[in-house]
Design an enzyme around this catalytic site. Structure first.
Site, PDB file in Angstrom:
ATOM      1  N   SER A  32       0.816  -1.215   0.000  1.00  8.97           N
ATOM      2  CA  SER A  32       0.000   0.000   0.000  1.00  8.97           C
ATOM      3  C   SER A  32       0.846   1.259   0.000  1.00  8.97           C
ATOM      4  O   SER A  32       0.328   2.359   0.098  1.00  8.97           O
ATOM      5  CB  SER A  32      -0.906   0.017   1.245  1.00  8.97           C
ATOM      6  OG  SER A  32      -0.116   0.036   2.414  1.00  8.97           O
ATOM      7  N   CYS A  33       2.167   1.111  -0.111  1.00  8.73           N
ATOM      8  CA  CYS A  33       3.054   2.264   0.012  1.00  8.73           C
ATOM      9  C   CYS A  33       2.909   3.199  -1.171  1.00  8.73           C
ATOM     10  O   CYS A  33       2.828   2.781  -2.307  1.00  8.73           O
ATOM     11  CB  CYS A  33       4.510   1.809   0.110  1.00  8.73           C
ATOM     12  SG  CYS A  33       5.653   3.136   0.491  1.00  8.73           S
ATOM     13  N   GLY A  34       2.890   4.483  -0.875  1.00  6.27           N
ATOM     14  CA  GLY A  34       2.763   5.482  -1.917  1.00  6.27           C
ATOM     15  C   GLY A  34       3.910   6.458  -1.891  1.00  6.27           C
ATOM     16  O   GLY A  34       5.071   6.079  -1.950  1.00  6.27           O
TER      17      GLY A  34
END
Length: 279
Positions: free
Chosen positions: A120-122
């Site tokens: 889910s890293c942005g």
């Protein structure tokens, strides 16, 4: 089924407890390696490790990631792409290596990430927000418009084709759809929304159909800054998300000329930027 694993669980109900199989989303790491340089001085660099769902679209994910990072720009940049093992220490099909042609020069200065990124890293993994904004193209104004009725129909289409989600309830989906031919261009699922989008863009990159200037991107997730950045890199003018946008996503969509839709429902939606594309 590939992309799904089964576990035996205890299901607690109001009056009883039972053992039952439960289908869950498959999550494993994928390392993306890049081979580059002239024939006399070939180099190898590990670009990223991301947690993804192996659904058979790892090459698309890797290509989409490299394209949206600005490391590659056209399919002709690629010499080869294949799975590899690390002297038997890594699982088969968890490392993708992309070899660039010797003539391709690589600049990593604006594409630095932390080595490990969650599914889910942005933007947290970026060296600077400014570096991303500088390399994103601004979507030009055009006569491309879509109707309210068409946008409202997208959620039903997305839900119908989310095969892995129907089994697990645990995967995001990204879909590109063209109102011109009224057909789904590409739909991909992954435990991470950014991975799902990279797969879609990677598929379009492989098919050599970028930019997607007459397509709508539909996301089952919320709208984050990086969703806007990746879509803009692919030339997508309209993004419709089931969830809410962040403030930075709205500001980025406004500055990059992207029409951003949030809270997509069959009976309505919100438009946060460049509403002129909505008829």
């Amino acid at each position: 089924m590939y992309g799904i694993k089964s576990f035996e669980i205890k299901k607690f109900g109001a009056k009883n407890v039972e053992k039952t199989p439960d289908l869950v989303a498959w999550e494993e790491p994928l390392e993306i390696r890049l081979g580059f340089g002239n024939e006399q001085n070939r180099q190898q660099k590990s670009i990223s490790v991301t947690m993804r769902t192996p659904t058979g679209h790892d090459f698309e994910l890797a290509l989409g990631f490299l394209f949206t990072e600005g490391i590659i720009s056209q399919i002709e940049d690629i010499l080869s792409i294949h799975y590899c093992t690390d002297a038997g220490r890594q699982a088969e099909q968890n490392i993708v290596r992309i070899e660039l042609k010797p003539s391709i020069e690589v600049d990593f200065r604006n594409s630095e990430r932390y080595f490990y990124a969650t599914s889910s890293c942005g933007v947290c993994g970026k060296a600077t927000i400014e570096a991303i904004e500088q390399k994103c193209p601004i979507i030009p104004k055009s006569d491309f418009k879509v109707s309210v009725e068409f946008i409202q129909s997208l959620l039903k289409i997305l839900t119908k084709h989310q095969v892995f989600f129907q089994y697990t309830g645990g995967l995001h989906a990204a879909m590109i759809h063209s109102p011109i031919d009224n057909e789904i261009g590409v739909l991909r699922e992954d435990i991470g929304r950014h991975n799902a989008l990279d797969k879609v863009i990677g598929a379009a990159f492989q098919a050599n159909i970028l930019p997607l200037k007459h397509n709508i991107l539909v996301m089952s997730s919320r709208a984050s800054f990086e969703i806007i950045q990746k879509a803009a890199m692919a030339g997508i003018p309209i993004i419709a998300c089931v969830g809410a946008p962040s403030s930075l996503a709205i500001e980025t969509a406004q500055s990059l000329g992207v029409t951003l839709i949030g809270f997509l429902r069959e009976n309505g939606f919100n438009v946060y930027s460049h509403e002129s594309r909505i008829e």
